[in-house]
Design an enzyme around this catalytic site. Structure first.
Site, PDB file in Angstrom:
ATOM      1  CB  THR A  39      -0.880   0.000   1.266  1.00 52.17           C
ATOM      2  OG1 THR A  39      -1.669  -1.184   1.255  1.00 52.17           O
ATOM      3  CG2 THR A  39      -1.810   1.210   1.310  1.00 52.17           C
ATOM      4  CB  SER A  41       2.837   7.122  -3.502  1.00 54.48           C
ATOM      5  OG  SER A  41       3.996   7.201  -2.708  1.00 54.48           O
ATOM      6  CB  THR A  42       6.543   3.104  -3.529  1.00 51.67           C
ATOM      7  OG1 THR A  42       6.907   4.312  -2.850  1.00 51.67           O
ATOM      8  CG2 THR A  42       7.716   2.639  -4.371  1.00 51.67           C
ATOM      9  N   GLY A  93       6.319  -0.739  -0.270  1.00 48.27           N
ATOM     10  CA  GLY A  93       7.202   0.366   0.076  1.00 48.27           C
ATOM     11  C   GLY A  93       7.469   0.405   1.568  1.00 48.27           C
ATOM     12  CE  LYS A 105       5.188  -2.056   4.840  1.00 50.41           C
ATOM     13  NZ  LYS A 105       4.845  -0.934   3.947  1.00 50.41           N
ATOM     14  N   GLY A 106       3.608   1.901   7.734  1.00 49.52           N
ATOM     15  CA  GLY A 106       2.324   2.283   8.311  1.00 49.52           C
ATOM     16  C   GLY A 106       1.954   3.733   8.091  1.00 49.52           C
ATOM     17  CD  GLU A 114       1.540  -1.639   4.619  1.00 49.97           C
ATOM     18  OE1 GLU A 114       1.275  -0.853   3.718  1.00 49.97           O
ATOM     19  OE2 GLU A 114       2.194  -1.305   5.623  1.00 49.97           O
TER      20      GLU A 114
END
Ligand code: 5RP
Length: 231
Positions: A39, A41-42, A93, A105-106, A114
């Site tokens: 999840t 933009s990458t 990402g 992350k998060g 994820e």
């Protein structure tokens, strides 16, 4: 005539670096496999790239509702993890990575799913632009997903270990929970802190990915994709 700034002409912007690593991740996709998809933009760039080879894969497992929708909009099948079983590959990402490929992350709030999809995958390929590489994790506020009734208790526990938790305003996760973003942590012992925070009652998931780090890091740089693995 406006003079041209030659150095800015050469600058590769962050979004181009994200596209570059998303494209590079396609090399890890095996024909006939089911791919875990992250999840952000990458990851969105990865989804758009995956659309070009969608006929080669059997399907995907998404780490968020928003990624599932983007995958479906490209006509890429999305499956339930319980049907898919063990996955060969997860691509996602990160907000920060250290040289050991331990991650924060998060930032997009999808950390729990994820972490589940990463855990159920043989290989985790992390795709980032070079701004995400840090010496010590923790400059990016650490996301912690919390059951709503435990918000105050968990916040007090986070203060006790030296953090400054802030409620992510107006945000509910795909699992119906809240996020506390924790500032002020210098994460030297990432595996230990991940386990310690996961043990707080009411914490669903902490955004440290150190006990299951990435296996491969594709780092987008102005000089090209820098591929890193931990020996
Ligand atoms: C979402 C995430 C993302 O991977 C992380 O926030 C990076 O996002 P982006 O690719 O937009 O920089 O963990 O929960």
């Amino acid at each position: 005539m406006i003079p041209q700034n030659r150095s800015s002409e050469k600058k590769v912007n962050q979004d181009e670096l994200k596209k570059q690593v998303a494209e590079a991740a396609l090399e890890y996709v095996e024909s006939g496999s089911i791919i875990g998809v992250g999840t952000g933009s990458t990851a969105n760039h990865f989804i758009d790239s995956l659309a070009k080879i969608k006929g080669r894969i059997d399907g995907t497992v998404a780490s968020s509702v928003v990624s599932a929708e983007r995958l479906k909009s490209h006509g890429i099948p999305v499956m339930d993890l319980n049907q898919a079983g063990q996955l060969s590959l997860y691509v996602d990402g990160a907000d920060e990575t250290n040289e050991f490929l331990q991650l924060i992350k998060g930032g997009g709030g999808a950390l729990t799913r994820e972490k589940i999809v990463a855990a159920a995958s043989d290989t985790f390929v992390c795709i980032c632009d070079e701004s995400k590489l840090v010496k010590v994790l923790g400059t990016f506020p650490l996301p912690v997903e919390v059951v709503p009734m435990a918000q105050s208790y968990v916040a007090r526990e986070l203060v006790r270990i030296g953090g400054r938790p802030e409620l992510r305003q107006g945000f509910t996760t795909d699992n119906g929970n809240i996020i506390l973003d924790v500032k002020g942590l210098e994460i030297m012992q990432a595996r230990q802190l991940e386990s310690q925070l996961n043990d707080i009652a009411g914490v669903v998931t902490v955004g440290i990915f150190a006990n299951r780090p990435a296996d491969v890091l594709l780092l987008g740089t102005a000089a090209g994709v820098d591929t890193r693995k931990v020996a």
